[in-house]
Design a protein around this motif. Structure first.
Motif, PDB file in Angstrom:
ATOM      1  N   ARG A  96       0.829  -1.212   0.000  1.00 30.75           N
ATOM      2  CA  ARG A  96       0.000   0.000   0.000  1.00 30.75           C
ATOM      3  C   ARG A  96       0.857   1.254   0.000  1.00 30.75           C
ATOM      4  N   ILE A  97       1.983   1.208   0.721  1.00 30.34           N
ATOM      5  CA  ILE A  97       2.901   2.350   0.722  1.00 30.34           C
ATOM      6  C   ILE A  97       3.426   2.584  -0.694  1.00 30.34           C
ATOM      7  N   GLU A  98       3.794   1.525  -1.371  1.00 31.26           N
ATOM      8  CA  GLU A  98       4.293   1.654  -2.735  1.00 31.26           C
ATOM      9  C   GLU A  98       3.213   2.224  -3.659  1.00 31.26           C
ATOM     10  N   GLU A  99       1.997   1.759  -3.489  1.00 24.33           N
ATOM     11  CA  GLU A  99       0.884   2.281  -4.288  1.00 24.33           C
ATOM     12  C   GLU A  99       0.684   3.771  -4.005  1.00 24.33           C
ATOM     13  N   LEU A 100       0.759   4.163  -2.743  1.00 29.45           N
ATOM     14  CA  LEU A 100       0.614   5.578  -2.380  1.00 29.45           C
ATOM     15  C   LEU A 100       1.770   6.413  -2.945  1.00 29.45           C
ATOM     16  N   ARG A 101       2.983   5.863  -2.944  1.00 30.97           N
ATOM     17  CA  ARG A 101       4.111   6.586  -3.551  1.00 30.97           C
ATOM     18  C   ARG A 101       3.863   6.844  -5.033  1.00 30.97           C
ATOM     19  N   SER A 102       3.342   5.849  -5.704  1.00 35.21           N
ATOM     20  CA  SER A 102       3.021   6.001  -7.120  1.00 35.21           C
ATOM     21  C   SER A 102       1.967   7.095  -7.319  1.00 35.21           C
ATOM     22  N   CYS A 103       0.958   7.097  -6.481  1.00 36.09           N
ATOM     23  CA  CYS A 103      -0.076   8.135  -6.553  1.00 36.09           C
ATOM     24  C   CYS A 103       0.511   9.504  -6.261  1.00 36.09           C
ATOM     25  N   LEU A 104       1.424   9.568  -5.319  1.00 38.57           N
ATOM     26  CA  LEU A 104       2.061  10.833  -4.965  1.00 38.57           C
ATOM     27  C   LEU A 104       2.873  11.372  -6.138  1.00 38.57           C
ATOM     28  N   GLN A 105       3.534  10.501  -6.868  1.00 41.08           N
ATOM     29  CA  GLN A 105       4.290  10.934  -8.048  1.00 41.08           C
ATOM     30  C   GLN A 105       3.366  11.574  -9.076  1.00 41.08           C
ATOM     31  N   VAL A 106       2.212  10.988  -9.280  1.00 39.44           N
ATOM     32  CA  VAL A 106       1.247  11.551 -10.228  1.00 39.44           C
ATOM     33  C   VAL A 106       0.775  12.924  -9.750  1.00 39.44           C
ATOM     34  N   LEU A 107       0.461  13.026  -8.459  1.00 39.54           N
ATOM     35  CA  LEU A 107       0.036  14.318  -7.905  1.00 39.54           C
ATOM     36  C   LEU A 107       1.135  15.368  -8.056  1.00 39.54           C
ATOM     37  N   ASN A 108       2.361  15.001  -7.730  1.00 41.50           N
ATOM     38  CA  ASN A 108       3.478  15.939  -7.854  1.00 41.50           C
ATOM     39  C   ASN A 108       3.657  16.397  -9.294  1.00 41.50           C
ATOM     40  N   TYR A 109       3.541  15.466 -10.232  1.00 44.09           N
ATOM     41  CA  TYR A 109       3.665  15.810 -11.644  1.00 44.09           C
ATOM     42  C   TYR A 109       2.595  16.834 -12.045  1.00 44.09           C
ATOM     43  N   LYS A 110       1.358  16.563 -11.666  1.00 43.50           N
ATOM     44  CA  LYS A 110       0.261  17.475 -12.022  1.00 43.50           C
ATOM     45  C   LYS A 110       0.463  18.848 -11.383  1.00 43.50           C
ATOM     46  N   ILE A 111       0.850  18.878 -10.117  1.00 42.61           N
ATOM     47  CA  ILE A 111       1.064  20.151  -9.426  1.00 42.61           C
ATOM     48  C   ILE A 111       2.177  20.940 -10.111  1.00 42.61           C
ATOM     49  N   GLU A 112       3.290  20.277 -10.418  1.00 43.72           N
ATOM     50  CA  GLU A 112       4.404  20.952 -11.092  1.00 43.72           C
ATOM     51  C   GLU A 112       3.976  21.455 -12.468  1.00 43.72           C
ATOM     52  N   ASN A 113       3.186  20.665 -13.153  1.00 35.37           N
ATOM     53  CA  ASN A 113       2.690  21.075 -14.466  1.00 35.37           C
ATOM     54  C   ASN A 113       1.832  22.331 -14.343  1.00 35.37           C
ATOM     55  N   TYR A 114       0.937  22.362 -13.363  1.00 31.45           N
ATOM     56  CA  TYR A 114       0.093  23.537 -13.157  1.00 31.45           C
ATOM     57  C   TYR A 114       0.925  24.745 -12.741  1.00 31.45           C
ATOM     58  N   GLU A 115       1.965  24.519 -11.968  1.00 36.25           N
ATOM     59  CA  GLU A 115       2.837  25.625 -11.578  1.00 36.25           C
ATOM     60  C   GLU A 115       3.557  26.197 -12.791  1.00 36.25           C
ATOM     61  N   ARG A 116       4.003  25.325 -13.720  1.00 40.88           N
ATOM     62  CA  ARG A 116       4.650  25.802 -14.950  1.00 40.88           C
ATOM     63  C   ARG A 116       3.666  26.611 -15.787  1.00 40.88           C
ATOM     64  N   ILE A 117       2.449  26.079 -15.921  1.00 41.77           N
ATOM     65  CA  ILE A 117       1.433  26.774 -16.711  1.00 41.77           C
ATOM     66  C   ILE A 117       1.103  28.121 -16.065  1.00 41.77           C
ATOM     67  N   SER A 118       0.894  28.120 -14.764  1.00 39.87           N
ATOM     68  CA  SER A 118       0.577  29.359 -14.049  1.00 39.87           C
ATOM     69  C   SER A 118       1.715  30.348 -14.174  1.00 39.87           C
ATOM     70  N   GLY A 119       2.944  29.879 -14.063  1.00 35.21           N
ATOM     71  CA  GLY A 119       4.108  30.749 -14.190  1.00 35.21           C
ATOM     72  C   GLY A 119       4.202  31.348 -15.580  1.00 35.21           C
ATOM     73  N   SER A 120       3.890  30.572 -16.613  1.00 35.36           N
ATOM     74  CA  SER A 120       3.920  31.066 -17.985  1.00 35.36           C
ATOM     75  C   SER A 120       2.861  32.128 -18.192  1.00 35.36           C
TER      76      SER A 120
END
Length: 129
Positions: A96-120
């Motif tokens: 379950r920890i590994e599954e949550l880490r995978s989910c966290l990676q997806v969340l981090n990717y989306k957040i970083e993507n939105y930050e790039r878009i917002s910054g642009s």
């Protein structure tokens, strides 16, 4: 040292109803009673409740917790069976920890993507036309 049910609930982080429920389903032993017939929990009871809370937090089903509690009464004779339950549960927790880490990676990717878009967008707004 003994604790009334309200103090035991407070110290364990569980509700009074949960303590009574755990007693009813034989997850905990009935605590001793004081001279007035009220439950009197010991430090050992609180330690067991703390352990049960950790098991519950990690997602162990009540049925398996009850099996573990039942085996606990057998003492040393059941050490192997209790260890087996915990080893198996640890495998589930690690998965379950590994599954949550995978989910966290997806969340981090989306957040970083939105930050790039917002910054642009912000950069475009600040640039004079």
């Amino acid at each position: 040292m003994t604790y009334a049910i309200a103090e035991a609930a407070h110290r364990s982080g569980l509700s009074i109803d949960t303590l009574r429920y755990y007693e009813r389903i034989e997850l905990i032993d009935p605590p001793a009673r004081d001279s007035g017939g009220r439950r009197a929990y010991t430090d050992e009871d609180l330690a067991w409740l703390h352990f049960l809370t950790k098991l519950r937090t990690t997602g162990m089903p009540i049925k398996l917790m009850r099996e573990y509690a039942r085996l606990r009464h057998q003492g040393v004779a059941s050490v192997g069976a209790r260890k087996h339950i915990l080893v198996r549960h640890r495998e589930d927790v690690l998965a379950r920890i590994e599954e949550l880490r995978s989910c966290l990676q997806v969340l981090n990717y989306k957040i970083e993507n939105y930050e790039r878009i917002s910054g642009s967008e912000q950069d475009r707004q600040e640039v004079p036309a």
